[in-house]
Design a protein around this motif. Structure first.
Motif, mmCIF file in Angstrom:
data_model
loop_
_atom_site.group_PDB
_atom_site.id
_atom_site.type_symbol
_atom_site.label_atom_id
_atom_site.label_comp_id
_atom_site.label_asym_id
_atom_site.label_seq_id
_atom_site.Cartn_x
_atom_site.Cartn_y
_atom_site.Cartn_z
ATOM 1 N N LYS A 31 92.920 24.816 30.525
ATOM 2 C CA LYS A 31 92.441 25.874 29.639
ATOM 3 C C LYS A 31 91.515 25.275 28.588
ATOM 4 N N LEU A 32 90.317 25.841 28.492
ATOM 5 C CA LEU A 32 89.323 25.382 27.525
ATOM 6 C C LEU A 32 89.345 26.206 26.244
ATOM 7 N N GLY A 33 89.682 27.451 26.346
ATOM 8 C CA GLY A 33 89.668 28.352 25.203
ATOM 9 C C GLY A 33 89.764 29.775 25.701
ATOM 10 N N SER A 34 89.211 30.697 24.932
ATOM 11 C CA SER A 34 89.233 32.096 25.339
ATOM 12 C C SER A 34 87.940 32.785 24.892
ATOM 13 N N ILE A 35 87.668 33.916 25.526
ATOM 14 C CA ILE A 35 86.478 34.690 25.180
ATOM 15 C C ILE A 35 86.720 35.345 23.823
ATOM 16 N N TYR A 36 85.875 35.005 22.867
ATOM 17 C CA TYR A 36 85.971 35.604 21.537
ATOM 18 C C TYR A 36 85.294 36.972 21.544
ATOM 19 N N ASN A 37 84.078 37.003 22.050
ATOM 20 C CA ASN A 37 83.342 38.252 22.221
ATOM 21 C C ASN A 37 82.208 37.992 23.193
ATOM 22 N N PHE A 38 81.375 38.975 23.393
ATOM 23 C CA PHE A 38 80.168 38.736 24.167
ATOM 24 C C PHE A 38 79.029 39.525 23.567
ATOM 25 N N MET A 39 77.838 39.002 23.794
ATOM 26 C CA MET A 39 76.634 39.572 23.215
ATOM 27 C C MET A 39 75.857 40.295 24.318
ATOM 28 N N VAL A 40 75.518 41.538 24.057
ATOM 29 C CA VAL A 40 74.859 42.394 25.040
ATOM 30 C C VAL A 40 73.446 42.709 24.570
ATOM 31 N N ASP A 41 72.471 42.570 25.468
ATOM 32 C CA ASP A 41 71.094 42.942 25.166
ATOM 33 C C ASP A 41 71.051 44.456 24.958
ATOM 34 N N LYS A 42 70.546 44.883 23.840
ATOM 35 C CA LYS A 42 70.539 46.310 23.498
ATOM 36 C C LYS A 42 69.706 47.152 24.447
ATOM 37 N N GLU A 43 68.637 46.597 24.969
ATOM 38 C CA GLU A 43 67.750 47.385 25.823
ATOM 39 C C GLU A 43 68.190 47.409 27.280
ATOM 40 N N SER A 44 68.536 46.246 27.829
ATOM 41 C CA SER A 44 68.888 46.195 29.247
ATOM 42 C C SER A 44 70.357 46.493 29.502
ATOM 43 N N GLY A 45 71.203 46.272 28.477
ATOM 44 C CA GLY A 45 72.641 46.454 28.665
ATOM 45 C C GLY A 45 73.305 45.271 29.344
ATOM 46 N N LYS A 46 72.546 44.220 29.606
ATOM 47 C CA LYS A 46 73.100 43.039 30.278
ATOM 48 C C LYS A 46 73.747 42.102 29.269
ATOM 49 N N VAL A 47 74.838 41.479 29.696
ATOM 50 C CA VAL A 47 75.509 40.508 28.839
ATOM 51 C C VAL A 47 74.678 39.233 28.828
ATOM 52 N N GLU A 48 74.290 38.797 27.653
ATOM 53 C CA GLU A 48 73.503 37.582 27.509
ATOM 54 C C GLU A 48 74.394 36.364 27.345
ATOM 55 N N TYR A 49 75.423 36.495 26.535
ATOM 56 C CA TYR A 49 76.349 35.389 26.294
ATOM 57 C C TYR A 49 77.778 35.898 26.291
ATOM 58 N N ALA A 50 78.670 35.035 26.723
ATOM 59 C CA ALA A 50 80.080 35.173 26.401
ATOM 60 C C ALA A 50 80.327 34.081 25.373
ATOM 61 N N VAL A 51 80.946 34.413 24.269
ATOM 62 C CA VAL A 51 81.191 33.426 23.223
ATOM 63 C C VAL A 51 82.610 32.903 23.395
ATOM 64 N N LEU A 52 82.700 31.621 23.720
ATOM 65 C CA LEU A 52 83.968 30.948 23.948
ATOM 66 C C LEU A 52 84.488 30.389 22.630
ATOM 67 N N GLN A 53 85.714 30.720 22.292
ATOM 68 C CA GLN A 53 86.365 30.128 21.126
ATOM 69 C C GLN A 53 87.132 28.914 21.634
ATOM 70 N N PHE A 54 86.818 27.747 21.061
ATOM 71 C CA PHE A 54 87.333 26.490 21.592
ATOM 72 C C PHE A 54 87.665 25.555 20.443
ATOM 73 N N GLY A 55 88.762 24.844 20.553
ATOM 74 C CA GLY A 55 89.149 23.855 19.547
ATOM 75 C C GLY A 55 90.008 24.464 18.472
ATOM 76 N N GLY A 56 90.341 23.671 17.499
ATOM 77 C CA GLY A 56 91.161 24.133 16.392
ATOM 78 C C GLY A 56 92.601 24.334 16.808
ATOM 79 N N PHE A 57 93.345 24.968 15.933
ATOM 80 C CA PHE A 57 94.752 25.243 16.184
ATOM 81 C C PHE A 57 95.033 26.685 15.805
ATOM 82 N N LEU A 58 95.523 27.468 16.766
ATOM 83 C CA LEU A 58 95.813 28.886 16.563
ATOM 84 C C LEU A 58 94.605 29.650 16.014
ATOM 85 N N GLY A 59 93.436 29.252 16.479
ATOM 86 C CA GLY A 59 92.203 29.922 16.066
ATOM 87 C C GLY A 59 91.625 29.408 14.767
ATOM 88 N N LEU A 60 92.347 28.558 14.048
ATOM 89 C CA LEU A 60 91.846 28.008 12.786
ATOM 90 C C LEU A 60 91.073 26.733 13.068
#
Length: 122
Positions: A31-60
């Motif tokens: 396990k590397l982390g988890s998906i924090y959120n994702f960024m969607v292009d407003k015009e095309s509706g396509k997902v540009e990035y998935a933002v991976l939350q990685f490192g730290g302890f309990l999200g801190l």
């Protein structure tokens, strides 16, 4: 009478709130982390990035790593996303702290996609 239809997930589609928090694993099952959120292009509706939350302890103290959506593959056997990356590659990848969110402009997109050897399509 209409049948109840699951609106958060179908065979092909999934609601954004079910993606956020989903675990991300490397191909070895670590396990590397988890998906924090994702960024969607407003015009095309396509997902540009998935933002991976990685490192730290309990999200801190964790950092956020934008990943081109196409580097993720959903793996039903682990109930999460798989990426062909190990921690050493990820640790050198473009990232930001919660207090330093990037502009997410085209220059940043080229930097992120370029790191993963991909052409920036937006």
């Amino acid at each position: 009478m209409t049948a109840d239809i699951a609106t958060d997930e179908t065979q092909r589609l999934i609601a954004s709130n079910k993606v956020e928090g989903t675990a991300v694993y490397n191909r070895e099952g670590e396990k590397l982390g988890s998906i924090y959120n994702f960024m969607v292009d407003k015009e095309s509706g396509k997902v540009e990035y998935a933002v991976l939350q990685f490192g730290g302890f309990l999200g801190l103290g964790s950092d956020y790593y934008p990943l081109p959506w196409d580097v993720l593959t959903y793996d039903v056997s682990v109930g999460g996303y798989a990426v062909g990356l190990d921690k050493a590659v990820l640790e050198k990848a473009p990232r930001y702290a919660a207090s330093e969110e990037p502009a997410f402009d085209r220059d940043y997109g080229r930097q992120v996609y370029g790191y993963y050897g991909m052409n920036y399509p937006f």
